[in-house]
Design a protein around this motif. Sequence first.
Motif, PDB file in Angstrom:
ATOM      1  N   GLU B  53      62.514  75.420  78.632  1.00  0.00           N
ATOM      2  CA  GLU B  53      63.142  76.700  78.288  1.00  0.00           C
ATOM      3  C   GLU B  53      64.043  76.986  79.476  1.00  0.00           C
ATOM      4  O   GLU B  53      63.888  76.332  80.602  1.00  0.00           O
ATOM      5  CB  GLU B  53      61.728  77.754  78.466  1.00  0.00           C
ATOM      6  N   GLU B  55      66.431  79.818  81.347  1.00  0.00           N
ATOM      7  CA  GLU B  55      66.891  81.303  81.643  1.00  0.00           C
ATOM      8  C   GLU B  55      68.193  81.619  81.524  1.00  0.00           C
ATOM      9  O   GLU B  55      69.208  81.187  82.061  1.00  0.00           O
ATOM     10  CB  GLU B  55      66.361  81.767  82.825  1.00  0.00           C
ATOM     11  N   GLY B  58      68.518  86.188  81.921  1.00  0.00           N
ATOM     12  CA  GLY B  58      67.054  86.846  82.064  1.00  0.00           C
ATOM     13  C   GLY B  58      66.286  86.569  81.130  1.00  0.00           C
ATOM     14  O   GLY B  58      64.970  87.095  81.150  1.00  0.00           O
ATOM     15  N   ARG B  60      64.324  83.913  78.310  1.00  0.00           N
ATOM     16  CA  ARG B  60      63.906  82.686  78.250  1.00  0.00           C
ATOM     17  C   ARG B  60      64.228  82.160  76.835  1.00  0.00           C
ATOM     18  O   ARG B  60      63.823  82.666  76.110  1.00  0.00           O
ATOM     19  CB  ARG B  60      62.565  82.186  78.617  1.00  0.00           C
TER      20      ARG B  60
END
Lengths: 152, 509
Positions: B53, B55, B58, B60
């Motif tokens: 994952e 970001e 903000g 994911r």
Amino acid sequence: MLDDPAAARLAEILAAHEGLEGPLLPILHAVQAEWGHIPDWTVPAIARALNLGRAEVHGVVSFYHDFRDAPAGRHVVRLCAAEACQAQGGRALAAALCDRLGLGMGETAADGSVTLEPVYCLGLCAAGPAALVDGQPLARATPDAILETVRC
Amino acid sequence: MLTLYVPRDALARALGADRVAEAARAHAAARGLPLRLVRNGSRGMAWLEPLAEIEIDGVRHAFGPLSPGDMPALLDDPASHPRALGPTEAIPFLARQTRLTFARVGVIDPLDLDAYAAQGGLAGLRRALLLAPEARIEEIKQSGLRGRGGAGFPTGIKWATVAAAPGPRKYVVCNADEGDSGTFADRMLMEGDPFCLIEGMAICGLSVGATRGYIYIRSEYPDAIATMEEAIRIARHRGLLGPSLLGQGPAFDLEVRVGAGAYVCGEETSLLNSLEGKRGTVRAKPPLPALQGLFGRPTVVNNVISLATVPWIMTHGAAAYRDFGLGRSRGTIPLQIAGNVRHGGLFETAFGLSLREIVEDIAGGTASGRPVKAVQVGGPLGAYFPPSLFDTPFGYEEFDGAGGLIGHAGVVVFDDTADMLEQARFAMEFCAVESCGKCTPCRLGAVRGVETIDRLRAGDPDALPLLRDLCETMKLGSLCALGGFTPFPVMSAVTHWPEEFDRARVAAE
């Protein structure tokens, strides 16, 4: 035969487990980590340290599948033989590995290179068949992937 | 600074997560790219592992399944990567879940106690410390939480029994001997959110008056053992555990103990014997472990998931938990979807989904693309369900009524190539290998069961009535669930697929 460094090492292991509640399994794990199996000569010494009979210690050693009475091969392949892996081709994988290694389940190669043994579930059931090869998890295992690890 | 999450969960590692993480680190170093690599737990979507994952603004975003070769392009331009799956929590398999016990698993670095606290961790223990002892146990009773190891015994009642038992020393024992095939919820929780289990055990100790706890983890779970041990060390160092819980409560400390490959040690009394350093044989009950458990002291023995659900209940209140569920099965259950499925993994949901929804909608049918033939629910001691019973709702009583059990909530799917006689034989064989030997119906019955099924296969017409009789004896006469429940898979196979047990006889005639 009991040589002094080995006896000293066992004494260290026993001392390290002093004060634990129910210390026998942790001690046996430590002994097996040190020598690769539970050598016969360690049993009386463990029994003495814990104020147990030799038969009691032997009884515990022989109850648990993990404790070996002889060292395993240089590589250890633990192949999942349980249902979730069966549903994903586990039986065929086991047959292929036995065939290619020339071993039955639970056997060690004559040259000591590899031990093949069943294990009942590694918790990798959503991506089977699974194996633990020298302690490392392997999912969607194939004979080639396992043999590659074992031969290097 | 790019934040990249690559799971450290054993399943992700078994599919190459370490090599993916290493490839990312190497590429970032070569390009001078500032990279923050977090090794989180797994989100529980096995078919997408290794799932990384990143970001983005903000949020994911998920990528998977990945190989090391994917990493340079992924780090250089995540948005257009062919393995992009969009925002992680919008993936239908995750979006449809109700994650209470598993709220943080896959989200945080499992060994980051600050991240744990920032995501709601320790709130349950802090509240428990403010409550009167009776109020703590009342909260668990009112929540309707039942033992997630399989027996389904009300957790609050067990705790109350231990709390009321006299004695200067009591224990909390966590049963992490998750031996059932098709189950991995305990493993994922311990590897993905170990502080949650520690907090649950601390609340339990506080509630029943125990100052010492043991986590008995099976040796087949080396990653879970290492993660739990490290988490306990950190918890002790930070004052969560030790002479005073969080510096405010009584003393409580924990120790990990490692099993040694005996399936039967998942049975609570043989687990206690094993912890005491003995052969893992079953004890007759009574006395209950709650009154005379570890070293003869009053002992709570709870499964990992039961204990790890306690902090959520303490934080949000009994009513919030009880609101989920069906009938007498309250709250959520982490389903473990395994075997021959397209979408396997961990799916936490309120009780009450039908087996059909689980197998067809959530799991997406078989990975092989062939029709589903049977689903074994609840591990090697659970019944095989045919598609005609797929409307059974997931709940303790509901599965019992259908001739099965939910056990630890493992759901193992088989396609139409499964040989049900062979599966029945395996159930007996497994029982024979793993029997502790204490009671005769299990020790001898399992061996005779294998022989009888072999006779059946060879066409002996007398073998089937004998097998039924044997199963009845094992069911009624065994000391614990190993011998007592092995008849579930055997007889469910005989009942629902009779032609497979008759074929040999018909052919022989």
